[in-house]
Design an enzyme around this catalytic site. Structure first.
Site, PDB file in Angstrom:
ATOM      1  N   ARG A 263      -7.316  -8.218  -8.366  1.00  0.00           N
ATOM      2  CA  ARG A 263      -7.949  -9.357  -8.665  1.00  0.00           C
ATOM      3  C   ARG A 263      -9.346  -9.227  -8.584  1.00  0.00           C
ATOM      4  O   ARG A 263      -9.737  -8.013  -8.604  1.00  0.00           O
ATOM      5  CB  ARG A 263      -7.964 -10.281  -7.223  1.00  0.00           C
ATOM      6  CG  ARG A 263      -8.153  -9.547  -5.974  1.00  0.00           C
ATOM      7  CD  ARG A 263      -8.055 -10.304  -4.989  1.00  0.00           C
ATOM      8  NE  ARG A 263      -8.353  -9.401  -3.540  1.00  0.00           N
ATOM      9  CZ  ARG A 263      -9.447  -8.994  -3.055  1.00  0.00           C
ATOM     10  NH1 ARG A 263     -10.738  -9.178  -3.705  1.00  0.00           N
ATOM     11  NH2 ARG A 263      -9.625  -8.225  -2.010  1.00  0.00           N
TER      12      ARG A 263
ATOM     13  N   GLU B 279     -10.254   1.304  -5.188  1.00  0.00           N
ATOM     14  CA  GLU B 279     -11.073   1.993  -4.305  1.00  0.00           C
ATOM     15  C   GLU B 279     -10.762   3.127  -3.631  1.00  0.00           C
ATOM     16  O   GLU B 279      -9.477   3.677  -3.651  1.00  0.00           O
ATOM     17  CB  GLU B 279     -11.077   0.965  -3.078  1.00  0.00           C
ATOM     18  CG  GLU B 279     -11.139  -0.585  -3.519  1.00  0.00           C
ATOM     19  CD  GLU B 279     -11.329  -1.674  -2.208  1.00  0.00           C
ATOM     20  OE1 GLU B 279     -11.124  -0.970  -1.181  1.00  0.00           O
ATOM     21  OE2 GLU B 279     -11.732  -2.730  -2.424  1.00  0.00           O
TER      22      GLU B 279
ATOM     23  N   LYS C  34       0.972  -1.302   0.036  1.00  0.00           N
ATOM     24  CA  LYS C  34       0.044   0.164   0.010  1.00  0.00           C
ATOM     25  C   LYS C  34       0.679   1.139   0.175  1.00  0.00           C
ATOM     26  O   LYS C  34       0.470   2.199  -0.685  1.00  0.00           O
ATOM     27  CB  LYS C  34      -0.928  -0.013   1.224  1.00  0.00           C
ATOM     28  CG  LYS C  34      -2.050  -0.940   0.939  1.00  0.00           C
ATOM     29  CD  LYS C  34      -2.989  -1.003   2.371  1.00  0.00           C
ATOM     30  CE  LYS C  34      -4.215  -1.774   1.960  1.00  0.00           C
ATOM     31  NZ  LYS C  34      -3.768  -3.125   1.591  1.00  0.00           N
TER      32      LYS C  34
ATOM     33  N   HIS D 231     -17.491   4.336   0.815  1.00  0.00           N
ATOM     34  CA  HIS D 231     -16.155   3.479   0.240  1.00  0.00           C
ATOM     35  C   HIS D 231     -17.018   3.140  -1.239  1.00  0.00           C
ATOM     36  O   HIS D 231     -17.863   2.412  -1.363  1.00  0.00           O
ATOM     37  CB  HIS D 231     -16.279   2.159   1.123  1.00  0.00           C
ATOM     38  CG  HIS D 231     -15.323   1.212   0.541  1.00  0.00           C
ATOM     39  ND1 HIS D 231     -14.633   0.641   1.484  1.00  0.00           N
ATOM     40  CD2 HIS D 231     -15.052   0.829  -0.619  1.00  0.00           C
ATOM     41  CE1 HIS D 231     -13.766  -0.233   0.794  1.00  0.00           C
ATOM     42  NE2 HIS D 231     -14.017  -0.006  -0.544  1.00  0.00           N
TER      43      HIS D 231
ATOM     44  N   GLY E 151     -10.326  -6.475   5.359  1.00  0.00           N
ATOM     45  CA  GLY E 151     -10.226  -5.798   6.674  1.00  0.00           C
ATOM     46  C   GLY E 151      -9.313  -6.690   7.519  1.00  0.00           C
ATOM     47  O   GLY E 151      -9.320  -6.627   8.769  1.00  0.00           O
TER      48      GLY E 151
ATOM     49  N   LYS F 245      -2.864  -0.486   8.988  1.00  0.00           N
ATOM     50  CA  LYS F 245      -3.237  -1.261   7.846  1.00  0.00           C
ATOM     51  C   LYS F 245      -2.078  -1.979   7.333  1.00  0.00           C
ATOM     52  O   LYS F 245      -1.173  -1.535   7.458  1.00  0.00           O
ATOM     53  CB  LYS F 245      -3.878  -0.416   6.534  1.00  0.00           C
ATOM     54  CG  LYS F 245      -5.207   0.144   6.461  1.00  0.00           C
ATOM     55  CD  LYS F 245      -5.651   0.792   5.183  1.00  0.00           C
ATOM     56  CE  LYS F 245      -6.997   1.304   5.034  1.00  0.00           C
ATOM     57  NZ  LYS F 245      -7.145   1.751   3.667  1.00  0.00           N
TER      58      LYS F 245
END
Length: 709
Positions: free
Chosen positions: A322, A304, A145, A237, A194, A187
């Site tokens: 994916r 996202e 990330k 989101h 999650g 994260k």
């Protein structure tokens, strides 16, 4: 005209292959046999499309999955190891060995497991096996990330404030969290679904939240590196489905709103996102395509975004390299098969549609049906699906599942039972269908979230499209409001018991009669019954007794107050397929419900959802000392079935309220159990690595009277 696509040898240098995807422009790869490196509903989903395309499928399974649906549907299947994913589905070399043995040209990883594993994608390339996914470099760049944030920022995609650096010391991370300002989101850099995600609301919470996130990330992704982000309390989101091929083409297939979540995991999704203008929709889509092109993306991906509820400004959050769990709702509004697109693009073909040719029609919802208890913090469950009846599939209804009645929901894997997907001409119609089909989704034998989904789908704020990631918490008072058990519910349940028992006894008597005289059939045979029965039902720890008088086979007199008052009722039961439908008329009010009965439970499925009653004491006794004088505060029990991962105390330790006692791993999630009061540890009943049942005593404390004597 028929085309033959000869299989080509994949270049041995991953750098050479992935740095310039246009080199594959004129190359086609023949796929006629596909290994599916996954399990459950996504494996079944891939199998269906592959079969339609004439491609043979090879399934893999752990010891726990040997009788599973995806194994039965595949052309052939191979066992790959023990139940834990780390010893089976995450063993990349085992999967490649099966692919070679079965002569598969390609591997589809589904989602989760190895779908975003760089090393596995590179290993497939070395073995000349097509990995149906993006280039390894794109997986690496987007999977880490911190790297993805730098790339997106450079590409002009807005990102949220945070820390994505290499210094992973606790002190450095804590200083960065102080700089960002609490609350802070922690994260896992390789995280998803999650997992490896925690919120530290204050500086005092930070170190424990960090440790928990790292531990969970290490177990799920074999990597404990984390990043920090400013936690936005109530964002939306919104994610955009993108697709790219090896010919330089990239498109977006509109967006999905996945705001309604619990435990940082999606529970219900819809497409398109409510309340977006056409201009904003296009802006999101073009930003997502720009993000995909920035990393040389190929195949299916999801970009996202965090979308501000008020300003509608958006920021890049992450890219999932994916297929997503919620991809069916995109298929419903665009009329596409994204798995078919994946296979064709992996074969070297161009995208089937250009951007201007991708339709946007109607509205779609996906509800994830889980084995979990919403009233207990959505804790996951496990066990046997004693009864399962789902709505029939249609053009506007899809049931994506990997289980059947009688199958086990295993503690080793995700607790999702199915995805219920509906489509309507507009959001209102789709929402009405979602509600109707949820009522038709009947599961008995374990706790599920179906009733909760019904409340969610009928909530006025949800129906208005006012969704955000804190929706469930904000609306908890109404979403978790206890539904009162009416006398009519008890009467319906009691009459179901009477009729089911009568039918069972008549069947037994008829079989016995036939055994003595197989040539004589007595269609009017009836068993004589007592005039009065006391039906005992237990609902949520409260006992109820219903008195039933039955002068004939259809008419009854019923009392719920120990005979003080009586009402008249009529009832009959009809078997239709897998349903046992009871029709009741109670004081002139007619109702219909589906009922299921086992030795221990009675489940009634009506317009109110499911009401499940206990009929007897459970067959096992969880706490050997439950009959003693110790209260519930004198023990710490497992809130769910799971595997004991850590014991954080020793016998003789004195613990304070809020101290962490032990850690459970269940359904790939880590759960910390804390002390509810000050106490001294008397005994520990399980060892690390052992399986623990729900409500089993793990840590027992000294009786206060004993400790002071």
């Amino acid at each position: 005209m028929m085309y033959f696509h000869p299989r080509i040898t994949v270049l041995s240098s991953s750098k050479q292959l992935f740095s310039c995807p246009l080199r594959l422009k004129s190359s086609f790869k023949h796929i006629d046999k596909l290994l599916i490196a996954n399990r459950g509903e996504i494996a079944c989903r891939i199998i269906r499309t592959a079969k339609r395309l004439g491609i043979r499928t090879v399934a893999v399974y752990s010891e726990a999955d040997k009788n599973s649906l995806h194994v039965a549907l595949a052309s052939e299947a191979y066992e790959i190891g023990p139940p834990p994913a780390s010893q089976s589905y995450l063993k990349g070399q085992k999967l490649l060995d099966v692919a070679r043995k079965a002569n598969c040209q390609a591997i589809h990883p589904g989602y989760g497991f190895l779908s975003e594993n760089v090393e596995f994608a590179e290993a497939c390339q070395k073995e000349n096996v097509i990995f149906i996914g993006p280039p390894a470099k794109a997986i690496r760049d987007m999977g880490i990330k911190s790297t993805s944030k730098h790339i997106m920022s450079k590409a002009g995609v807005p990102i949220i404030e945070g820390y994505h650096g290499e210094d992973q010391s606790v002190g450095s991370l804590k200083r960065q969290a102080q700089r960002i300002g609490f609350p802070v989101m922690i994260k896992a850099v390789r995280g998803g679904g999650g997992k490896g995600m925690r919120v530290a609301n204050t500086e005092e919470d930070f170190e424990e939240a960090l440790e928990s996130a790292r531990t969970e990330s290490q177990k799920a992704f074999a990597d404990s590196v984390v990043l920090l982000e400013k936690f936005v309390a109530e964002p939306r989101h919104v994610e955009v489905q993108v697709f790219a091929d090896t010919h330089g083409n990239a498109v977006y297939l509109y967006e999905r709103d996945c705001s309604v979540q619990r435990r940082h995991q999606k529970i219900i999704e819809e497409a398109p996102a409510p309340g977006l203008t056409g201009d904003l929709r296009k802006e999101l889509g073009t930003a997502a395509v720009r993000a995909a092109k920035a990393v040389g993306y190929v195949g299916a991906g999801t970009v996202e975004f965090i979308l501000d509820r008020t300003s509608l400004n958006f920021h890049f959050m992450e890219m999932n390299t994916r297929l997503q769990v919620e991809h069916p709702i995109t298929e419903m509004i665009t009329g596409t098969d994204l798995v078919e697109w994946q296979i064709k693009i992996a074969s070297g073909e161009e995208l089937p549609l250009k951007q201007e040719d991708i339709p946007l029609k109607g509205h779609s919802f996906e509800a994830r049906i889980y084995a979990e208890d919403p009233r207990a913090g959505f804790l996951p469950g496990a066990g046997r699906l004693e009864y399962l009846n789902s709505p029939p599939a249609a053009e506007d209804v899809r049931v994506e599942t990997g289980v059947r009645q009688g199958d086990e929901v295993s503690v080793y894997y995700d607790p999702m039972i199915a995805k219920l997907v509906v489509w309507g001409q507009d959001r209102r119609e789709a929402l009405n269908k979602l509600n109707a089909k949820l009522l038709d989704y009947n599961i008995a034998g374990m706790e599920t979230n179906v009733n909760f989904l019904l409340k969610l789908a009928n909530h006025p704020e949800f129906q208005a499209g006012n969704v955000h990631t804190n929706f469930i918490k904000d609306q908890s008072d109404s979403l978790f409001e206890e539904d009162a058990l009416a006398n009519e519910d008890l009467i319906q349940a009691a009459l179901s018991m009477v009729i089911l028992d009568r039918n069972s006894e008549e069947d037994k008597a008829r079989k016995l009669n036939d055994a003595y005289n197989p040539f004589v059939v007595e269609p009017n045979f009836r068993v004589n019954y007592e005039h009065l029965r006391n039906i005992k039902l237990r609902f949520r720890d409260q006992d109820h007794t219903v008195k039933v008088k039955f002068p004939n086979s259809r008419s009854y007199e019923v009392s719920c107050d120990n005979g003080a008052t009586w009402c008249k009722a009529e009832a009959s039961l009809k078997k239709i397929g897998n349903k046992s439908l009871i029709n009741c008329s109670i004081n002139g009010h007619k109702t219909t419900a589906n009922v299921f009965r086992s030795n221990e439970i009675l489940a009634v499925f009506s317009e109110k959802g499911k009401v499940q009653y206990e009929l007897s004491t459970p067959s096992y006794h969880l706490d050997e000392d439950s009959g003693s004088s110790l209260g519930s505060a004198q023990k710490a029990v497992s809130p769910m079935p799971g595997v004991l991962d850590k014991v954080l105390v020793n016998v003789g330790d004195v613990v304070k309220k809020g101290d962490s006692l032990f850690v459970l791993i269940a359904m790939k999630m880590e759960h910390i159990v804390k002390a509810t009061g000050d106490a001294k540890v008397a005994s520990i009943h399980f060892k690390v690595g052992q399986s623990v049942l729900k409500d089993a005593t793990v840590v027992k404390f000294e009786d206060p009277e004993e400790s002071t004597s």
